[in-house]
Write an enzyme that holds these catalytic residues in place. Structure first.
Site, mmCIF file in Angstrom:
data_model
loop_
_atom_site.group_PDB
_atom_site.id
_atom_site.type_symbol
_atom_site.label_atom_id
_atom_site.label_comp_id
_atom_site.label_asym_id
_atom_site.label_seq_id
_atom_site.Cartn_x
_atom_site.Cartn_y
_atom_site.Cartn_z
ATOM 1 N N SER A 84 0.813 -1.216 0.000
ATOM 2 C CA SER A 84 0.000 0.000 0.000
ATOM 3 C C SER A 84 0.845 1.263 0.000
ATOM 4 C CB SER A 84 -0.913 0.005 1.229
ATOM 5 O OG SER A 84 -0.174 0.164 2.412
ATOM 6 N N THR A 227 -2.362 2.747 3.133
ATOM 7 C CA THR A 227 -1.543 3.950 3.295
ATOM 8 C C THR A 227 -0.866 3.823 4.650
ATOM 9 O OG1 THR A 227 -3.196 5.293 2.126
ATOM 10 C CG2 THR A 227 -1.740 6.499 3.592
ATOM 11 N N THR A 245 1.687 6.897 0.552
ATOM 12 C CA THR A 245 0.829 5.850 -0.025
ATOM 13 C C THR A 245 1.139 5.591 -1.490
ATOM 14 O OG1 THR A 245 -1.496 5.209 -0.282
ATOM 15 C CG2 THR A 245 -0.958 7.480 -0.807
ATOM 16 N N ARG A 255 -4.587 9.890 -10.894
ATOM 17 C CA ARG A 255 -5.505 10.043 -9.749
ATOM 18 C C ARG A 255 -4.689 10.384 -8.497
ATOM 19 N NH1 ARG A 255 -5.876 7.406 -4.463
ATOM 20 N NH2 ARG A 255 -8.035 7.520 -3.785
ATOM 21 N N VAL A 256 -5.148 11.392 -7.788
ATOM 22 C CA VAL A 256 -4.500 11.780 -6.538
ATOM 23 C C VAL A 256 -5.503 11.575 -5.410
ATOM 24 C CG1 VAL A 256 -3.536 13.712 -5.233
ATOM 25 C CG2 VAL A 256 -2.943 13.420 -7.651
ATOM 26 N N GLY A 257 -5.060 10.893 -4.363
ATOM 27 C CA GLY A 257 -5.927 10.663 -3.210
ATOM 28 C C GLY A 257 -5.786 11.754 -2.175
ATOM 29 N N ASP A 258 -6.132 11.416 -0.948
ATOM 30 C CA ASP A 258 -6.086 12.407 0.130
ATOM 31 C C ASP A 258 -4.701 12.579 0.740
ATOM 32 O OD1 ASP A 258 -6.299 9.766 1.073
ATOM 33 O OD2 ASP A 258 -6.991 10.447 3.039
ATOM 34 N N THR A 278 -6.131 7.063 6.676
ATOM 35 C CA THR A 278 -5.888 5.996 5.697
ATOM 36 C C THR A 278 -7.253 5.512 5.213
ATOM 37 O OG1 THR A 278 -5.903 4.258 7.382
ATOM 38 C CG2 THR A 278 -3.765 5.220 6.845
ATOM 39 N N GLY A 279 -7.264 4.912 4.042
ATOM 40 C CA GLY A 279 -8.534 4.432 3.488
ATOM 41 C C GLY A 279 -8.902 5.232 2.255
ATOM 42 N N GLY A 281 -9.487 7.762 -0.088
ATOM 43 C CA GLY A 281 -9.162 9.184 -0.043
ATOM 44 C C GLY A 281 -10.250 10.097 -0.565
HETATM 45 N N1 GLY Z 1 -5.835 7.189 1.410
HETATM 46 C C1 GLY Z 1 -5.091 6.824 0.305
HETATM 47 C C2 GLY Z 1 -5.726 7.135 -0.973
HETATM 48 O O1 GLY Z 1 -6.932 7.150 -1.096
HETATM 49 O O2 GLY Z 1 -5.010 7.352 -1.921
#
Ligand code: GLY
Length: 382
Positions: A84, A227, A245, A255-258, A278-279, A281
């Protein structure tokens, strides 16, 4: 106003106020004593037991809080078995590993982040470089990679054989309306031999045992968004944090997460504390989770309650519909500047091989790192 009141009343008010203040102060001292005030405290997501231990060791030697948490998560970033984060992270839909990371340094109130960076095992270090050696906060994609290479980071292939296998299993699981997939044996297979099944995987990965194939199938079925978030606070009350992550498995390139979003995957205010996530985003970005949690703590909520409140906002975004909420997981972690910590998960745990694995987080407040159960908003029955 107190000065307008009769003298006797005024004295009574003062006594009562002093008493309240004194009681509150005593309660606060007791809470701090229970939860590590004046101590080094490191917390992380459940994959961060080693990260917490490494960071705690650096804090014990008087190291900087950000250096400590980055050294901690570097263990995960460099570990090919953590799929991850960093090296060995699950790739995007084209089989390319793209990484996101952010850092916040409480003592100097600075932040740095990188998103969609390729070929660098330790994006957390590049995020720190952006923070310290540029006049920007966030670099993305090719620019982030070029920036890292300018500072001597090696360009490496981050796709391990294990992650490549999982990616191929996912590719082969995609079907068109007629149930066809171009990545399995084709129309020109010997008459009657075409199976449409991923039989070539056995030849491509002769070492892959049943367990590995079952894991890859599970990754294809439920793309994870794992993450690591790590928050560290030293005995002086200084606090820093990092989140790093490989993001959502099989994501659309770019794609960009949180995780690299300051205020979503990570936020630190040295006057209050820090939070991370985590999880999935996408859910977190829509509630600016880490910032929301720090603001909740600023207004008096405990770290645990601050995290639960943020989860309620996510639930609200779905009209509290358990069916749709059941399609993802998300967890928050929070650490106050006084060393009080907490974590909350949307669900009490996740199903693994028919069993409920409890939602947990890692803590080190002296001695060995341990896992503690997260508070949770919703209960999943096994
Ligand atoms: N929390 C990681 C993501 O969604 O990229």
């Amino acid at each position: 106003m107190a000065q307008d009141l009769p003298v006797r009343h005024n004295i009574l008010m003062m006594k009562r106020r002093d008493w309240i203040t004194g009681t509150a102060a005593l309660a606060a001292q007791a809470a701090v004593a229970q939860t590590g005030g004046g101590k080094n405290v490191v917390i992380a997501s459940a994959n961060g037991l080693r990260a917490c231990a490494a960071a705690a060791e650096i804090l014990k030697r008087g190291g900087d809080t950000l250096d400590a948490v980055i050294a901690g998560v570097n263990i995960n970033e460099e570990d090919p078995e953590d799929n991850s984060v960093g090296y060995g992270g699950l790739p995007n839909e084209e089989g390319v590993v793209e990484l996101d990371a952010s850092v916040m340094h409480g003592p100097t109130r600075r932040a740095g982040s990188v998103a969609s960076i390729q070929g660098v095992k330790t994006p957390s270090k590049v995020a720190k470089l952006v923070m310290e050696q540029s006049d920007h906060v966030m670099l993305v994609g090719e620019g982030a990679g070029r920036y890292a290479r300018a500072y001597g980071f090696r360009q490496e292939n981050l796709l391990t054989e294990k992650s490549r296998l999982a990616w191929l299993v996912w590719k082969q699981s995609q079907r068109d309306g007629g149930g066809h997939n171009n990545w399995t044996d084709g129309l020109d297979a010997p008459a009657g031999k075409a199976t449409g099944k991923p039989s070539a995987l056995r030849r491509a990965f002769p070492e892959a045992g049943e367990e590995l194939l079952a894991w890859a199938a599970e990754m294809a079925r439920r793309p994870p968004a794992g993450t690591i978030n790590c928050l560290g606070r030293n005995a002086k009350g200084e606090i820093s944090g990092v989140t790093t992550t490989s993001g959502l498995a099989w994501k659309i390139p770019g794609r960009v997460g949180d995780s690299p979003i300051i205020g979503a995957g990570l936020f630190v205010d040295p006057d209050v504390g820090g939070a991370g996530s985590t999880g999935r985003g996408e859910e977190n970005i829509r509630v600016a989770g880490a910032h929301t949690i720090v603001e909740n703590m600023r207004h008096g909520m405990s770290p645990k309650d601050a995290c639960l409140d943020c989860l309620k906002r996510i639930s609200r975004n779905y009209g509290d519909d358990r069916e749709r909420l059941g399609k993802f997981d998300i967890k928050f972690y929070a650490l106050s500047k006084d060393g009080v910590f907490g974590s909350a998960s949307l669900w009490n745990g996740s199903m693994r091989q028919g069993k409920l694995a409890p939602a947990q987080f890692a803590v080190n407040d002296g001695g060995k790192s341990r896992l503690e159960d997260c508070a949770f908003l919703l209960e999943r029955k096994p």
